[in-house]
Design a protein around this motif. Sequence first.
Motif, PDB file in Angstrom:
ATOM      1  N   GLU A 142       0.827  -1.207   0.000  1.00  0.00           N
ATOM      2  CA  GLU A 142       0.000   0.000   0.000  1.00  0.00           C
ATOM      3  C   GLU A 142       0.866   1.264   0.000  1.00  0.00           C
ATOM      4  O   GLU A 142       0.635   2.193  -0.788  1.00  0.00           O
ATOM      5  CB  GLU A 142      -0.931   0.017   1.206  1.00  0.00           C
ATOM      6  N   ARG A 161       1.078   3.989  -3.013  1.00  0.00           N
ATOM      7  CA  ARG A 161       0.784   5.398  -2.723  1.00  0.00           C
ATOM      8  C   ARG A 161       1.963   6.290  -3.143  1.00  0.00           C
ATOM      9  O   ARG A 161       1.769   7.388  -3.662  1.00  0.00           O
ATOM     10  CB  ARG A 161       0.502   5.588  -1.226  1.00  0.00           C
ATOM     11  N   ASP A 192       1.911   9.325  -5.648  1.00  0.00           N
ATOM     12  CA  ASP A 192       2.417  10.643  -5.238  1.00  0.00           C
ATOM     13  C   ASP A 192       3.500  11.156  -6.181  1.00  0.00           C
ATOM     14  O   ASP A 192       3.545  12.345  -6.502  1.00  0.00           O
ATOM     15  CB  ASP A 192       2.957  10.585  -3.811  1.00  0.00           C
ATOM     16  N   ARG A 214      -4.972  12.543  -6.213  1.00  0.00           N
ATOM     17  CA  ARG A 214      -4.376  11.557  -5.314  1.00  0.00           C
ATOM     18  C   ARG A 214      -5.454  10.790  -4.555  1.00  0.00           C
ATOM     19  O   ARG A 214      -5.396   9.574  -4.427  1.00  0.00           O
ATOM     20  CB  ARG A 214      -3.435  12.239  -4.313  1.00  0.00           C
ATOM     21  N   SER A 215      -6.445  11.522  -4.060  1.00  0.00           N
ATOM     22  CA  SER A 215      -7.515  10.909  -3.286  1.00  0.00           C
ATOM     23  C   SER A 215      -8.278   9.865  -4.109  1.00  0.00           C
ATOM     24  O   SER A 215      -8.589   8.776  -3.616  1.00  0.00           O
ATOM     25  CB  SER A 215      -8.474  11.994  -2.784  1.00  0.00           C
ATOM     26  N   CYS A 217      -7.132   8.148  -6.616  1.00  0.00           N
ATOM     27  CA  CYS A 217      -6.232   7.001  -6.793  1.00  0.00           C
ATOM     28  C   CYS A 217      -6.146   6.178  -5.508  1.00  0.00           C
ATOM     29  O   CYS A 217      -6.163   4.941  -5.557  1.00  0.00           O
ATOM     30  CB  CYS A 217      -4.847   7.462  -7.224  1.00  0.00           C
ATOM     31  N   TYR A 218      -6.070   6.859  -4.364  1.00  0.00           N
ATOM     32  CA  TYR A 218      -6.016   6.148  -3.083  1.00  0.00           C
ATOM     33  C   TYR A 218      -7.292   5.326  -2.867  1.00  0.00           C
ATOM     34  O   TYR A 218      -7.241   4.217  -2.341  1.00  0.00           O
ATOM     35  CB  TYR A 218      -5.865   7.115  -1.916  1.00  0.00           C
TER      36      TYR A 218
END
Length: 197
Positions: free
Chosen positions: A84, A88, A92, A182-183, A185-186
Motif C-alpha cells: 500500500e 501510494r 504521489d 491523489r484521493s 487514486c487512493y
Amino acid sequence: MPKVGMKAIRQAQLISATLTVIDRVGLAEASLSAIAKQAGVSTGIVSHYFGDKNGLLDACMRQILLDLYLAVERQRRAADNTPEAQIRAIIDGNFDLTQVAAPLLKTWLVFWTNSLHQENLQRLQRINDRRLWSNITAQFARVLPHEQARAAGGSIAALIDGLWLRMTLAQKPMTDGLEQARSLCYQNLALWLATAR
C-alpha cells in the motif's frame, strides 16, 4: 576549444527553452529559431546538439521521463516497504509538484499526441507506460493473485493517466486538482486491497 561541461549546460538550456516555447505557441509554431532565440543561442547550436526539431523533442521527452522517474523513486524511498505504501508513493510521484509546471504539462500532451506518429516517441511512451504498470503490478502481486494484480495495476495506471489528461486540459491550474487526483487514486487502491483481505 569548447569548455568542459558546456554540452550538458547547453542541452539543459535548450530543453528548458523548448518547453517554454511549446507552452507559449504549441509544437507546430515551435521552430528551431524560436527555441534558439528563447535560449539566447544561434540556431546552429540547436542543430549541433540535437540535429533537428525531432531530435530536440526526443531529448525533451527523455528529460521529462527521467524527472518523473526520479520523483517516483524519491517518494518510494521515503515510504514504508508495504504494498500500500509503495503504491501510494508511485501515485504521489506521478502527481508530484515537480511534474506539474505549466510548460511541462503542454509538452506531455504534445508527447502523447506525437507518439502516435513518431516511432522514437512511441517507444519512449511504451517504456513509460510499461514502467508505471509494472511497478504498480509488482506491488499488488505481493498481496493479490497474479491476474488480479495485473488488473489492479492496469486500473491504477489508467486512472493516473486519465486524471493527468483531465487536469492538463482543465482551465484552472493543475495544482488545484492534485489532492483530489491523489484521493481518487487512493480510493481505487483501497478497493483493490480490500479484495486481498
